[in-house]
Design an enzyme around this catalytic site. Structure first.
Site, short mmCIF file in Angstrom:
data_model
loop_
_atom_site.label_atom_id
_atom_site.label_comp_id
_atom_site.label_asym_id
_atom_site.label_seq_id
_atom_site.Cartn_x
_atom_site.Cartn_y
_atom_site.Cartn_z
N LYS A 298 -5.08 -7.30 0.98
CA LYS A 298 -4.50 -6.50 -0.11
C LYS A 298 -2.99 -6.37 0.07
O LYS A 298 -2.21 -6.42 -0.89
CB LYS A 298 -5.16 -5.11 -0.14
CG LYS A 298 -4.50 -4.09 -1.06
CD LYS A 298 -4.76 -4.42 -2.51
CE LYS A 298 -4.15 -3.52 -3.56
NZ LYS A 298 -3.48 -2.32 -3.29
N SER B 216 -7.50 -3.52 -6.07
CA SER B 216 -6.31 -3.76 -6.87
C SER B 216 -6.64 -3.76 -8.35
O SER B 216 -7.72 -4.17 -8.77
CB SER B 216 -5.69 -5.11 -6.51
OG SER B 216 -4.59 -5.37 -7.37
N HIS C 237 -1.48 -9.55 -0.97
CA HIS C 237 -1.56 -9.57 -2.45
C HIS C 237 -0.35 -8.84 -3.02
O HIS C 237 0.32 -9.31 -3.93
CB HIS C 237 -2.87 -8.91 -2.91
CG HIS C 237 -2.88 -8.53 -4.37
ND1 HIS C 237 -2.22 -7.42 -4.86
CD2 HIS C 237 -3.43 -9.14 -5.45
CE1 HIS C 237 -2.38 -7.37 -6.17
NE2 HIS C 237 -3.11 -8.40 -6.55
N ASN C 238 -0.05 -7.68 -2.47
CA ASN C 238 1.06 -6.90 -3.01
C ASN C 238 2.41 -7.56 -2.74
O ASN C 238 3.32 -7.47 -3.56
CB ASN C 238 1.04 -5.48 -2.43
CG ASN C 238 -0.06 -4.64 -3.05
OD1 ASN C 238 -1.05 -5.18 -3.55
ND2 ASN C 238 0.09 -3.34 -3.04
N GLU D 268 2.71 -10.09 -5.29
CA GLU D 268 2.97 -9.38 -6.55
C GLU D 268 4.47 -9.04 -6.67
O GLU D 268 5.09 -9.25 -7.73
CB GLU D 268 2.12 -8.11 -6.56
CG GLU D 268 2.37 -7.15 -7.71
CD GLU D 268 1.54 -5.86 -7.52
OE1 GLU D 268 0.35 -5.94 -7.15
OE2 GLU D 268 2.12 -4.77 -7.73
#
Ligand code: ATR
Length: 471
Positions: free
Chosen positions: A184, A130, A187-188, A191
């Site tokens: 990940k 990232s 994480h997104n 986000e």
């Protein structure tokens, strides 16, 4: 010719930047790409770092140019191209070598690739990278999953190229199979929620308070010095103050309000649903992007509902800041709850504190706040961030502002899918006596699903009366 320390296949934007980052840290990198001309172009543009590159268009020669046991990063378009690349590399690999897939993979594909390669004696690492182009070049956050043994072969290179927070690398091995890509994905999702909540606050500043983009920019800039300090708050200030050169107008007012999405935010909402974890703030952010995409329908509906009365916002700027902080905690609590459940279901043993640590720098959600979160997960082993002592104090101090702002948003007609969901999550999570007793009664009424009575053992059924026929 001296052999390369590591290989990298796929020289588009992310792959090229990653290769330059590795070369800059003093490693020799074997590079290759499906379209050979791109290899030459890449080497020609590598400047002083060209001497560290070992280019080869032929796959056999590319693999042979790497020191054993080999670590080969592949950074090609997600999906089928990854499988085709793995298939093409396989005949040239030897037992103990590893493929490190660094694209935006769906974690299920990483699980499958790990399961396919492991019996062949080939390691598979699925790594979430990232930080975009800039991160790839100067230090991304790297979330590693897959074969632990082969991880140790690549560990030094990957930690050297990762972002650093107070000197600590933002790169760690998180678990087998698809663990890295799953982290990940979440994480997104976080986000998406972070960005949407910021946009909701901007919405209330613009529509409920009548503030100009420049005035909003000043506020976000000042917040960046406080507890909200983060990359996303920083860039929000910069986006809001940008001016369109052609018209002299604030750029943000000219940008079409239709948000794009590449899919990883959606995957995180799907994962939460599949795992049965409440992640409504993340889901709200994905839904908000979908609603933004139907611009024409929204324009038509706004004319139909033109006369819906709206009120001015009465919240203060300080309350907006506090509301955003409280909302952010709820979003992260949800993301980490998804990670925790996925870890349990897949036997990954995900280290939540370490995950917060490697998100402190390099990635899009990087912030000071994650440092505190890492300590909470490590120190208190909290079951949910909502009940970690440090965060309990923050929620106690800020939930009133979240309540005020969500209420104001409702009265001002300014949609708050994420902040509203964050508040509902907070209230739902801390409600000792909920309302699902009624749901259970309804379910038993129409479907004989049974319920538990709090004062006796075993499943029970109600003796329900007949209903009136409605047809
Ligand atoms: P970006 O980093 O710019 O977003 P991407 O679209 O995710 O890039 O990936 C593009 C890369 O995937 C390129 O290296 C591309 O190879 P070419 O330069 O030959 O187009 C690679 N790629 C796409 N499909 C591929 C396939 N079937 N086999 C091998 N590589 C492939």
């Amino acid at each position: 010719m001296e052999k390369a320390d590591i290989g990298l296949y796929g020289l588009a934007v992310m792959g090229s930047n990653l290769a330059l980052n590795i070369a800059e840290k003093g490693y020799r990198v074997a590079v290759s790409n499906r379209t050979a001309s791109k290899i030459d172009e890449f080497v020609a543009g590598a400047g002083d770092l060209a001497g560290q590159l070992v280019p080869n268009a032929d796959l056999g020669a590319f693999v042979a140019s790497i020191k054993r046991p080999r670590s080969i990063i592949i950074m090609v378009k997600a999906g089928k191209p990854v499988d085709l690349t793995i298939q093409a590399l396989l005949p040239h690999l030897e037992k103990g070598d590893a493929i490190i897939e660094a694209g935006n993979a769906n974690y299920r594909d990483s699980v499958r690739r790990y399961d396919e390669l492991t019996p062949k004696g080939i390691g598979f690492l699925g790594i979430g990278v990232s930080g975009g182009e800039e991160g790839a070049r100067h230090g991304p956050s790297i979330m590693v999953g897959g074969s632990r043994e082969q991880w140790h072969n690549a560990e030094k290179v990957l930690t050297d190229i990762a972002a650093k927070y107070d000197g600590e690398p933002c790169c760690a091995y998180l678990g087998p199979g698809g663990a890295g890509h799953f982290v990940k994905t979440i994480h997104n999702g976080i986000e998406y929620a972070d960005m949407q909540m910021i946009a909701e606050i901007y919405g209330i500043m613009r529509d409920g308070m009548g503030m100009s983009p420049l005035a909003c920019a000043e506020v976000f800039k000042s917040w960046n010095a406080g507890p909200l300090s983060s990359y996303l708050i920083e860039i929000t200030g910069l986006v809001l103050e940008a001016v369109d050169e052609k018209t002299g107008k604030p750029l943000v007012e000219l940008i079409l309000d239709k948000a794009g999405q590449k899919g990883t935010g959606r995957w995180s909402a799907i994962a939460a649903q599949e795992l049965g974890v409440a992640a409504t703030t993340i889901e709200g952010a994905v839904a908000a992007r979908s609603l933004s995409a139907i611009k024409e329908q929204r324009v038509a509906a706004s004319a139909i509902y033109d006369s819906v009365p709206v009120e001015k916002c009465s919240a203060t700027l300080e309350q907006l800041e506090h509301a955003l902080l409280a909302g952010k905690i709820a979003a992260y609590a949800q993301g980490f709850a998804v990670l925790s459940k996925a870890s349990e279901e897949n036997g990954w043993d995900l280290p939540l504190g370490t995950i917060a640590r490697i998100w402190r720098a390099g990635c899009i959600i990087r912030s000071r706040f994650l440092d505190q979160m890492a300590s909470s997960y490590e120190k208190d082993d909290a079951v949910n961030l909502m009940v970690a002592p440090d965060f309990v104090r923050i929620m106690e101090a800020n939930n009133g502002a979240l309540r005020r702002v969500v209420a104001d948003g409702a009265l001002a007609g300014s949609p708050m899918p994420c902040l509203g969901a964050a508040l509902a999550y907070f209230d739902g999570y801390r409600q000792a006596q909920g309302t699902a007793n009624l749901i259970q009664g309804q379910r038993d009424f129409f479907g004989a699903h049974g319920f538990i009575l709090t004062d006796r053992e075993g499943e029970q059924h109600g003796d329900w009366p007949p209903t009136l026929e409605t047809d």
